[in-house]
Design a protein around this motif. Structure first.
Motif, mmCIF file in Angstrom:
data_model
loop_
_atom_site.group_PDB
_atom_site.id
_atom_site.type_symbol
_atom_site.label_atom_id
_atom_site.label_comp_id
_atom_site.label_asym_id
_atom_site.label_seq_id
_atom_site.Cartn_x
_atom_site.Cartn_y
_atom_site.Cartn_z
ATOM 1 N N ARG A 161 0.491 -1.255 0.091
ATOM 2 C CA ARG A 161 -0.023 0.124 0.059
ATOM 3 C C ARG A 161 0.836 1.256 0.116
ATOM 4 N NH1 ARG A 161 -3.397 0.398 4.740
ATOM 5 N NH2 ARG A 161 -4.736 1.936 3.470
ATOM 6 N N SER A 162 1.912 1.184 0.908
ATOM 7 C CA SER A 162 2.674 2.659 0.826
ATOM 8 C C SER A 162 3.494 2.498 -0.503
ATOM 9 C CB SER A 162 3.549 2.463 2.056
ATOM 10 O OG SER A 162 4.481 1.277 2.138
ATOM 11 N N MET A 165 1.549 4.235 -3.105
ATOM 12 C CA MET A 165 1.450 5.807 -3.141
ATOM 13 C C MET A 165 2.749 6.355 -3.402
ATOM 14 S SD MET A 165 -0.951 6.367 0.241
ATOM 15 C CE MET A 165 -0.147 5.219 1.434
ATOM 16 N N ASN A 166 3.670 6.042 -3.009
ATOM 17 C CA ASN A 166 5.150 6.423 -3.333
ATOM 18 C C ASN A 166 5.446 6.374 -4.861
ATOM 19 O OD1 ASN A 166 8.124 6.341 -3.782
ATOM 20 N ND2 ASN A 166 7.839 6.881 -1.578
#
Length: 248
Positions: A161-162, A165-166
């Protein structure tokens, strides 16, 4: 209307219950699909069953050289890549106390490292192909406490998930959209065969507000949307296909 006519897709973990549903939907939407999995024979059988314009390739997603070979084969066949679906994954039921280092490494290598390598290898090719989309398959277990086990899987899917976004910010002005689908428990044939009628199955239902398992086709529909131009202004986002888990 077929939203993916003329688009080329690389799909990992294609032969599992979720992967095969995604493959079926992408082909129905008009995409040419590279079906990849560690079991290339299973890819052959799936391709024969689904029809459409497909390429069948073996891929260990944790192997950077294997990714390079897949990208080269897809580019040779179709001359472009427009979509990557990072679906390959393995799980574990270990808790924070019982998980082993060996299993932790296996899960993280496939679910987290494999997703990163896919984005790193395919993202630039999508950019050079005129733009497109990356769709990462995360999990409700990486967004909530889940059922208090599957510790390494939750860690890896939280990272997905992170990373989504990155990477979305990295490519935001360069034509590559990066989004995630976050499923809860999906009633694939392997899951039902393993857990149907057990206490774990009951816990899945009890913790799902809609009181049912999701259908693979419901996840595939979200993937198709994020792969298509219908989501052209969507990046760094998540679609929860979770029967209400995230609303608790």
């Amino acid at each position: 209307m077929r939203r993916l006519d003329g688009r080329t897709v690389i799909l990992t973990g294609a032969t599992g219950g979720l992967g095969s549903a995604i493959a079926k939907r992408l082909i129905a939407e008009g995409a040419s699909v590279a079906l990849t999995d560690v079991d290339v024979n299973a890819c052959e059988k799936l391709a024969d069953a689904l029809g459409g314009d497909t390429l069948r390739l073996g891929l260990d997603v944790s192997d950077a050289q294997a990714w390079s070979a897949v990208v080269a084969a897809v580019h040779e066949r179709w001359g472009a890549v427009h979509v990557l679906v990072n679906n390959a994954g393995i799980g574990s039921l270990g808790t924070v106390e019982t998980e082993t280092r060996e299993r932790w490494d296996q899960v993280v290598e496939v679910d987290q490292l494999g997703t990163w390598l896919g984005m790193r290898q395919v993202g630039p090719v999508i950019e050079r192909s005129g733009g497109g989309a990356i769709v990462n398959i995360a999990s409700i277990l990486g967004a909530t406490g889940g059922l208090a086990n599957s510790f390494s899987y939750a860690a890896a899917k939280g990272a997905v998930r992170s990373m989504t976004m990155n990477a979305a910010l990295h490519w935001a002005t360069r034509g590559v959209r990066v989004n995630a689908v976050v499923p809860a428990f999906i009633g694939t044939e392997p899951l039902l065969k393993r857990y149907g009628g057990t206490e774990r199955h009951a816990a899945m239902l009890a913790n799902t507000p809609m009181n049912r398992l999701g259908r693979p086709e419901e996840v595939a529909a979200a993937v198709a949307f994020l792969a298509s131009d219908d989501s052209g202004y969507t990046t760094g986002s998540e679609i929860f296909v979770d029967g209400g888990w995230s609303a608790r």
